[in-house]
Design an enzyme around this catalytic site. Sequence first.
Site, PDB file in Angstrom:
ATOM      1  CE  LYS A 260      -3.650   2.399   2.451  1.00  0.00           C
ATOM      2  NZ  LYS A 260      -4.673   2.338   3.497  1.00  0.00           N
TER       3      LYS A 260
ATOM      4  NE  ARG B 116      -5.892   9.634   3.087  1.00  0.00           N
ATOM      5  CZ  ARG B 116      -4.611   9.861   2.863  1.00  0.00           C
ATOM      6  NH1 ARG B 116      -4.159  11.109   2.775  1.00  0.00           N
ATOM      7  NH2 ARG B 116      -3.762   8.853   2.726  1.00  0.00           N
TER       8      ARG B 116
ATOM      9  CE  LYS C 275      -3.908   8.125   6.453  1.00  0.00           C
ATOM     10  NZ  LYS C 275      -5.047   7.181   6.379  1.00  0.00           N
TER      11      LYS C 275
ATOM     12  CE  LYS D 189      -6.167   1.837  -0.643  1.00  0.00           C
ATOM     13  NZ  LYS D 189      -6.519   1.983   0.723  1.00  0.00           N
TER      14      LYS D 189
ATOM     15  CB  SER E 136     -11.467   7.218  -3.721  1.00  0.00           C
ATOM     16  OG  SER E 136     -10.246   7.654  -3.143  1.00  0.00           O
TER      17      SER E 136
ATOM     18  CE1 TYR F 112     -15.019   2.947  -2.967  1.00  0.00           C
ATOM     19  CE2 TYR F 112     -13.143   3.414  -4.405  1.00  0.00           C
ATOM     20  CZ  TYR F 112     -13.681   3.251  -3.148  1.00  0.00           C
ATOM     21  OH  TYR F 112     -12.853   3.376  -2.042  1.00  0.00           O
TER      22      TYR F 112
HETATM   23  N1  LIG Z   1      -6.641   2.834   6.040  1.00  0.00           N
HETATM   24  C1  LIG Z   1      -7.614   3.519   5.400  1.00  0.00           C
HETATM   25  C2  LIG Z   1      -7.878   3.255   3.968  1.00  0.00           C
HETATM   26  N2  LIG Z   1      -8.445   2.118   3.518  1.00  0.00           N
HETATM   27  C3  LIG Z   1      -8.679   2.288   2.156  1.00  0.00           C
HETATM   28  C4  LIG Z   1      -8.212   3.554   1.786  1.00  0.00           C
HETATM   29  C5  LIG Z   1      -8.276   4.205   0.427  1.00  0.00           C
HETATM   30  C6  LIG Z   1      -9.324   3.723  -0.504  1.00  0.00           C
HETATM   31  C7  LIG Z   1      -9.593   4.612  -1.668  1.00  0.00           C
HETATM   32  O1  LIG Z   1      -8.942   5.659  -1.876  1.00  0.00           O
HETATM   33  O2  LIG Z   1     -10.500   4.268  -2.425  1.00  0.00           O
HETATM   34  C8  LIG Z   1      -7.686   4.162   2.919  1.00  0.00           C
HETATM   35  C9  LIG Z   1      -7.157   5.544   2.902  1.00  0.00           C
HETATM   36  C10 LIG Z   1      -5.838   5.867   3.441  1.00  0.00           C
HETATM   37  O3  LIG Z   1      -4.978   5.017   3.633  1.00  0.00           O
HETATM   38  O4  LIG Z   1      -5.655   7.054   3.688  1.00  0.00           O
END
Ligand SMILES: NCc1[nH]cc(CCC(=O)O)c1CC(=O)O
Length: 332
Positions: free
Chosen positions: A202, A212, A225, A256, A282, A321
């Site tokens: 990730k 978010r 992060k 991801k 997203s 989605y």
């Molecule tokens: N741990 C949270 C999480 N779980 C899935 C996503 C993102 C999913 C998306 O953008 O569709 C995130 C966001 C992040 O790490 O800030």
Amino acid sequence: MPPVQAPFPHARPRRLRASPARRALVRENTLTVDDLIWPVFVRAGEGIEEPIASMPGMVRRSIDKLTDAAREAEALGIPAICIFPYTDPSLKTADCAEAWNPENLTNRAIRTIKQAAPNIAIMTDVALDPYNINGHDGFVIDGEIRNDETVEALVKMTLAQAEAGADIIGPSDMMDGRIGALRQALESSGYQNVTIMSYSAKYASAYYGPFRDAVGASGALKGDKKTYQMDPGNSDEAMRMIARDLSEGADMVMVKPGQPYLDICHRVKTEFQVPTFAYQVSGEYAMIQAAAQNGWVDGETVMMESLLAFKRAGCDGVLTYFAPAAARILNG
Ligand SMILES: NCc1[nH]cc(CCC(=O)O)c1CC(=O)O
């Protein structure tokens, strides 16, 4: 040995493209409904479907509406949904206790959906960000994201989700050692059949922006992060994370974001031959929807092409989605 090809005009590659029937016969990869996992957002209340401005077409649903949506997804043949909560800001604290409350939104949604749509697998997200006053996936103590304390909290969160009936646990937090800790806790608590899909690779990505907003974490998040999510420049590191999570007991692994990281998907499948998933996040969704709404691309065709690309890269499935929209097209 490289494939043998006759010289032109004996070989005319266009012959195989000359009709839909011949193209279908030689197509190497296909997308099916079985490949789809649908991420959904749940919120408090009743009878509510609240649009998410930065994700056109996506809504936050109250549990009753989400249950209807899960039934529809089940009827479309979608194998799994993944639940993300929009937590009321008054429930966010520094100790994130709402994350392992057996009656939190996610856990109540799991129980209700299990009753109403027993054949769809329910996946959850394991990370503290929806419950954390500062929007981080881990505990923040003296300005630092604390690993080991966070893992203890993730264990409690996971056991509450397993107790509620979750089928697939999705740790998205990127703390070290969490897969082993979660697996051990699940085994010793009688949840041997709960599957772990680790968000192993990730990346610290700006493509998560609309998500978010959707879970109400954008305002809360202080800083970035990057001390736990991966640097977008790295590829070997992703292989180390996959190997580590598999060795700790992950059943499936995930990359991801998706489309900008198809090279990582391909490497994972080629090097490990394990169930490999991608998350079309997203920002990827929002970009396609925005361009489609402006008439700049053909939204449906781009959607299907973007999903097929994950299969070609080697993924077994994709969190998207677009799952219901794609399923409707695939079901004809
Ligand atoms: N741990 C949270 C999480 N779980 C899935 C996503 C993102 C999913 C998306 O953008 O569709 C995130 C966001 C992040 O790490 O800030």
